[in-house]
Design an enzyme around this catalytic site. Structure first.
Site, mmCIF file in Angstrom:
data_model
loop_
_atom_site.group_PDB
_atom_site.id
_atom_site.type_symbol
_atom_site.label_atom_id
_atom_site.label_comp_id
_atom_site.label_asym_id
_atom_site.label_seq_id
_atom_site.Cartn_x
_atom_site.Cartn_y
_atom_site.Cartn_z
ATOM 1 C CB ALA A 66 -0.997 -0.004 1.167
ATOM 2 N N GLY A 111 0.622 -4.989 0.966
ATOM 3 C CA GLY A 111 -0.639 -5.228 0.124
ATOM 4 C C GLY A 111 -0.532 -5.835 -1.116
ATOM 5 C CD GLU A 114 -2.199 -7.505 3.233
ATOM 6 O OE1 GLU A 114 -1.964 -6.391 2.770
ATOM 7 O OE2 GLU A 114 -2.781 -7.473 4.330
ATOM 8 C CD GLU A 134 1.897 -5.240 5.868
ATOM 9 O OE1 GLU A 134 2.691 -6.290 6.124
ATOM 10 O OE2 GLU A 134 1.155 -5.461 4.792
HETATM 11 N N1 CO8 Z 1 4.511 2.987 -0.786
HETATM 12 C C1 CO8 Z 1 5.047 4.188 -1.460
HETATM 13 N N2 CO8 Z 1 6.057 4.369 -2.420
HETATM 14 C C2 CO8 Z 1 6.660 3.319 -2.363
HETATM 15 C C3 CO8 Z 1 6.440 2.078 -1.864
HETATM 16 C C4 CO8 Z 1 5.397 2.041 -1.143
HETATM 17 N N3 CO8 Z 1 4.581 0.790 -0.701
HETATM 18 N N4 CO8 Z 1 7.169 1.146 -2.414
HETATM 19 C C5 CO8 Z 1 8.295 1.830 -3.060
HETATM 20 N N5 CO8 Z 1 7.888 3.049 -3.180
HETATM 21 C C6 CO8 Z 1 8.532 4.166 -3.858
HETATM 22 C C7 CO8 Z 1 9.802 4.615 -3.267
HETATM 23 O O1 CO8 Z 1 9.323 5.629 -2.201
HETATM 24 C C8 CO8 Z 1 10.774 5.152 -4.144
HETATM 25 O O2 CO8 Z 1 9.997 6.579 -4.755
HETATM 26 P P1 CO8 Z 1 11.358 7.504 -5.156
HETATM 27 O O3 CO8 Z 1 11.918 7.228 -6.248
HETATM 28 O O4 CO8 Z 1 10.547 9.006 -5.348
HETATM 29 O O5 CO8 Z 1 12.036 7.768 -3.804
HETATM 30 C C9 CO8 Z 1 10.347 4.351 -5.507
HETATM 31 O O6 CO8 Z 1 9.142 3.768 -5.170
HETATM 32 C C10 CO8 Z 1 11.582 3.291 -5.632
HETATM 33 O O7 CO8 Z 1 11.618 2.557 -4.425
HETATM 34 P P2 CO8 Z 1 12.867 2.439 -3.756
HETATM 35 O O8 CO8 Z 1 14.061 3.469 -4.108
HETATM 36 O O9 CO8 Z 1 12.953 2.180 -2.323
HETATM 37 O O10 CO8 Z 1 13.456 1.178 -4.653
HETATM 38 P P3 CO8 Z 1 14.718 -0.036 -3.851
HETATM 39 O O11 CO8 Z 1 15.030 -0.972 -5.066
HETATM 40 O O12 CO8 Z 1 15.742 0.414 -3.010
HETATM 41 O O13 CO8 Z 1 13.771 -0.941 -2.895
HETATM 42 C C11 CO8 Z 1 11.782 -1.966 -2.061
HETATM 43 C C12 CO8 Z 1 12.555 -1.650 -3.174
HETATM 44 C C13 CO8 Z 1 12.770 -2.935 -1.036
HETATM 45 C C14 CO8 Z 1 10.472 -2.967 -2.682
HETATM 46 C C15 CO8 Z 1 11.465 -0.774 -1.193
HETATM 47 O O14 CO8 Z 1 10.975 0.176 -2.144
HETATM 48 C C16 CO8 Z 1 10.610 -1.128 0.068
HETATM 49 O O15 CO8 Z 1 10.961 -1.538 0.924
HETATM 50 N N6 CO8 Z 1 9.146 -0.414 -0.347
HETATM 51 C C17 CO8 Z 1 8.357 -0.393 0.827
HETATM 52 C C18 CO8 Z 1 7.818 -1.764 0.873
HETATM 53 C C19 CO8 Z 1 6.918 -2.077 2.160
HETATM 54 O O16 CO8 Z 1 6.685 -1.812 3.258
HETATM 55 N N7 CO8 Z 1 5.498 -2.346 1.766
HETATM 56 C C20 CO8 Z 1 4.451 -2.595 2.631
HETATM 57 C C21 CO8 Z 1 3.632 -1.348 2.864
HETATM 58 S S1 CO8 Z 1 2.449 -1.287 4.226
HETATM 59 C C22 CO8 Z 1 1.058 -2.154 3.436
HETATM 60 O O17 CO8 Z 1 1.249 -2.541 2.319
HETATM 61 C C23 CO8 Z 1 -0.034 -2.314 4.483
HETATM 62 C C24 CO8 Z 1 -1.210 -2.869 3.683
HETATM 63 C C25 CO8 Z 1 -2.478 -2.788 4.501
HETATM 64 C C26 CO8 Z 1 -2.861 -1.360 4.579
HETATM 65 C C27 CO8 Z 1 -3.896 -1.275 5.534
HETATM 66 C C28 CO8 Z 1 -4.502 0.418 5.547
HETATM 67 C C29 CO8 Z 1 -4.578 0.956 6.816
#
Ligand code: CO8
Length: 261
Positions: A66, A111, A114, A134
């Site tokens: 998400a 997400g 999921e 998360e």
């Molecule tokens: N949300 C928003 N932006 C994201 C997300 C995300 N989940 N994942 C990646 N991005 C963005 C980054 O911020 C980055 O943006 P920018 O270029 O503007 O800085 C761009 O995508 C590229 O990402 P990275 O530079 O981080 O790329 P890497 O290759 O270094 O890393 C990863 C890749 C490992 C996938 C890393 O991006 C990461 O850890 N992402 C987040 C993963 C995460 O924590 N996901 C879980 C999110 S919480 C969730 O899903 C909860 C669901 C239920 C919600 C319930 C609601 C209340």
């Protein structure tokens, strides 16, 4: 209809729905979830579509979760609404009359995992990575992860993934039953997903729909209720032309073309 965050392609009974926000690794925001709900309804109402494949646009992510930027400032009420929205969309997929295959082409986190869990069958590229990170963000899974992951891989593996927040690779996902197949990275994942979908859509659509409902039912029903459900679904097939034609074709050693009725 045209979508900002999705690419929808329909060809030969198969719909391919691509999550298309590659600049944010296909992270799911409210707008995207709203579009997904519309696209799923559109596909549900399109009788030419017999199966749906979901994948991520770009070469890096299926869906990296998400949208953290959107969630960051949410209050409790907004978070609950957002979780309900995501859960609602994924439940639409789970309850769709059509079989849904996830072609997991990269990161499937939070997400994203999921979303894959709400699909009927999961096929992963060997470079795919799965996880529920998360707890490292101070939240829990909110789009069905605590429930569907547990039902699919069992509570012990689910808790390890949900407690540690660490990623697992495709081989480990296969080992614990999170995915059905792993496709080597040099192969065409989407082509393999299409091959699998074609094996499904050559069969009688009503029988596939009733089978999907009955298997979904088995996840929560006790055995007696489940068997009763199976009996009445089995009987329903005998009201269809496809049952008459399918059995006649077998006995006449002919090929059947199912009509979906
Ligand atoms: N949300 C928003 N932006 C994201 C997300 C995300 N989940 N994942 C990646 N991005 C963005 C980054 O911020 C980055 O943006 P920018 O270029 O503007 O800085 C761009 O995508 C590229 O990402 P990275 O530079 O981080 O790329 P890497 O290759 O270094 O890393 C990863 C890749 C490992 C996938 C890393 O991006 C990461 O850890 N992402 C987040 C993963 C995460 O924590 N996901 C879980 C999110 S919480 C969730 O899903 C909860 C669901 C239920 C919600 C319930 C609601 C209340």
């Amino acid at each position: 209809m045209a979508y900002q965050n999705l690419i929808l392609e329909i060809e030969d009974k198969l719909a391919v729905l691509k999550i298309n926000r590659p600049r944010a690794l296909n992270a799911l925001n409210s707008e995207l979830l709203g579009e997904m709900a519309q696209a799923i309804s559109e596909l549900e109402n399109n009788s030419d579509v017999k199966a749906i494949i979901i994948t991520g646009e770009g070469n890096k992510a299926f869906v990296a979760g998400a949208d953290i930027a959107e969630m960051k400032e949410m209050n409790e009420r907004e978070a609950e609404d957002f979780a309900r929205k995501g859960q609602g969309v994924f439940t639409m997929l789970e309850q769709s009359a059509k079989p849904v295959i996830a072609a997991v082409n990269g990161f499937a986190l939070g997400g994203g995992n999921e979303l894959a869990l709400a699909c009927d069958i999961r096929m992963a590229s060997s470079k795919a990575k799965f996880g529920q990170p998360e707890v490292g963000l101070g939240i829990i899974a909110g789009f069905g992860g605590t429930q569907r992951l547990t039902k699919i891989v069992g509570p012990a593996s689910a808790k390890e993934i949900l407690f540690t927040g660490e990623m697992i690779d495709a081989a480990e996902a296969l080992r614990i039953g999170l995915v059905n197949h792993v496709v080597p990275v040099e192969d065409d994942l989407l082509a393999k997903a299409r091959e699998l979908a074609e094996k499904v859509v050559k069969n009688a659509p009503v029988a596939i729909e009733l089978t999907k409902k009955a298997v979904n039912y088995a996840v929560t029903a006790d055995i007696d209720t489940g068997l009763e459900h199976e009996c009445s679904s089995f009987a329903k097939c005998f009201k269809t032309e496809d049952q008459k034609n399918g059995m006649a074709a077998f006995l006449n050693k002919e090929k059947v073309v199912f009509k979906g009725k």
